[in-house]
Scaffold this active site. Structure first.
Site, PDB file in Angstrom:
ATOM      1  CD  GLU A 205      -2.977  -1.251   2.154  1.00 32.80           C
ATOM      2  OE1 GLU A 205      -2.910  -0.411   3.077  1.00 32.80           O
ATOM      3  OE2 GLU A 205      -3.851  -2.125   2.095  1.00 32.80           O
ATOM      4  CE  LYS A 337     -10.553  -3.290   3.444  1.00 33.44           C
ATOM      5  NZ  LYS A 337      -9.771  -4.398   4.063  1.00 33.44           N
TER       6      LYS A 337
END
Length: 428
Positions: A205, A337
């Site tokens: 990330e 999500k």
């Protein structure tokens, strides 16, 4: 003119070089909407199914040609001719076509690609940006970013069990200022890591992945980097953690390799409280295992009045599971999500349920991302006031931040940046 005339999916690659699904939806007006689906590394057991081919001769079994085929055949046949503005109806058709609780037949990566592409096509056809099409004409807030500057757990190859160490620029007056603050701290942290002899390679990330001796050392590095960049930790910038506790929960204990010991849920709650007391931590995600509801209750009773406790693996963006959590009084925030549930309509339903019960929502990327920036628009459309979309490196993360800059520019004086007010469930 907004009727769907063609739906076509293809296999593309995500930020980890793994296959994922991209979908184009073409309308009668000639307008096209395109969307690509993300993929997670640490995943909740109750997430909707991400359909992989399992053919070891292609991409080590991670191909998505089956999901692509489902889009191009069953889903396309069911949806062609329907008005793209009928988002809920379209999503419901796919849910019924799949016929399982977890999108196990068609694959959530198939249904989500279509769902998002339909929304993009409908927005384009309406002459509206996606955030306005989904969010309406009312006032809108830009989200406070959770910026993942140090990676551990499943996102890095080091001894840190806690997966994400994040900064939140709550003292900024605008999203643009917040992004600058985060970038300056990120670069200060890089210099700091260099000076201490730590590698400055980044994790999935975009955060650094130094091999530190303890989680406290990671937090102390963040304090030093914040101050080196000219900001005050605890005032201009607050910290957030994603423990991803399910990844180190085994046989009823939480095993921290970096600390060299194991904890019961009560002891782990105390450990997290000790970090909160020593560092300016405002948010903890997945502080307990997804099935340790007793631990979640303990943690919520201990910290829920002063710290945002975010359920990710716990709730998996599922309205039914979230409703159970609300009833039991565990956590006080939902991580959102889109690929955990598999359609936009169900995602929006979960956010609405959280909001009605004074649970905050945090819009989130996955560790395997693409250049698709839909979640940036979703964060603004839902007024969730927080977004988690990685560090200040990697184009797949920057795509979301840059889209938020554009949205703030478009909204001009109407753009609100909430700062500490993003934690409204804590009375901040």
């Amino acid at each position: 003119m907004s009727a769907i005339v063609d739906i076509f999916a293809r296999e593309i690659l995500d930020s980890r070089g793994n296959p994922t699904v991209e979908c184009d939806v073409l309308l009668e007006s000639g307008v096209m909407g395109r969307a690509a689906v993300p993929s997670g590394a640490s995943t909740g057991q109750k997430e909707a199914l991400e359909l992989r081919d399992g053919d070891k001769s292609r991409y080590s079994g991670k191909g998505v040609l089956k999901a692509v085929e489902h889009v191009n055949n069953q889903i396309a046949q069911a949806l062609i001719g329907i008005d793209a503005n009928e988002q809920s109806y379209i999503d419901q058709i796919m849910i019924e076509l799949d016929g399982t609780e977890n999108k196990g037949n068609l694959g959530a990566n198939a249904t989500l690609a279509v769902s998002m592409a339909v929304a993009r096509a409908a927005a384009e056809d309406s002459g509206l940006p996606l955030y306005r099409y989904l969010g309406g004409a009312g006032p809108m807030s830009l989200p406070v970013p959770m910026m993942n500057v140090i990676n551990g757990g499943e996102h890095a190859n080091n001894s840190l069990n806690i997966q994400e160490f994040m900064i939140m620029p709550v003292g900024a007056k605008s999203f643009r200022e917040a992004l600058r603050c985060g970038a300056e701290i990120f670069h200060a942290l890089k210099k700091l890591c260099d000076s201490k002899g730590f590698p400055t390679t980044v994790g999935d990330e975009g955060g650094f992945a130094p091999n530190l001796n303890s989680h406290k050392e990671a937090l102390q590095l963040m304090v030093e980097a914040t101050e080196a960049a000219g900001y005050k930790a605890g005032e201009d910038v607050l910290f957030a953690l994603d423990c991803a506790s399910s990844e180190f929960y085994k046989d009823g204990k939480y095993h921290l390799e970096a600390e060299g010991r194991s904890y019961t849920n009560a002891e782990f709650a105390e450990y997290l409280e000790s970090l909160v007391n020593e560092f300016p931590i405002i948010s903890i995600e997945d502080g307990m295992d997804e099935n340790d509801w007793e631990g979640w209750k303990l943690l919520t009773e201990k910290l829920g009045g002063k710290v945002q406790l975010v359920g990710d693996d716990l709730f998996v963006t599922n309205p039914k599971i979230l409703a159970e959590g609300i009833e039991k009084g565990v956590a006080n925030a939902l991580l959102v999500k889109v690929n955990q549930i598999g359609t936009l309509s169900e995602t929006l339903k979960a956010v609405d349920l959280a909001k009605r019960n004074r649970y905050a929502s945090v819009m989130s990327h996955r560790s395997g991302e693409t250049e698709d920036s839909t979640i940036a628009d979703l964060a603004v459309a839902t007024n969730c006031m927080q977004i988690k979309t990685g560090s200040l490196s990697r184009s797949d993360r920057m795509a979301k931040y840059n889209q938020l800059l554009r949205i703030e520019e478009e909204l001009a004086e109407a753009a609100d940046y909430p700062g500490k007010a993003a934690f409204y469930q804590l009375g901040k």
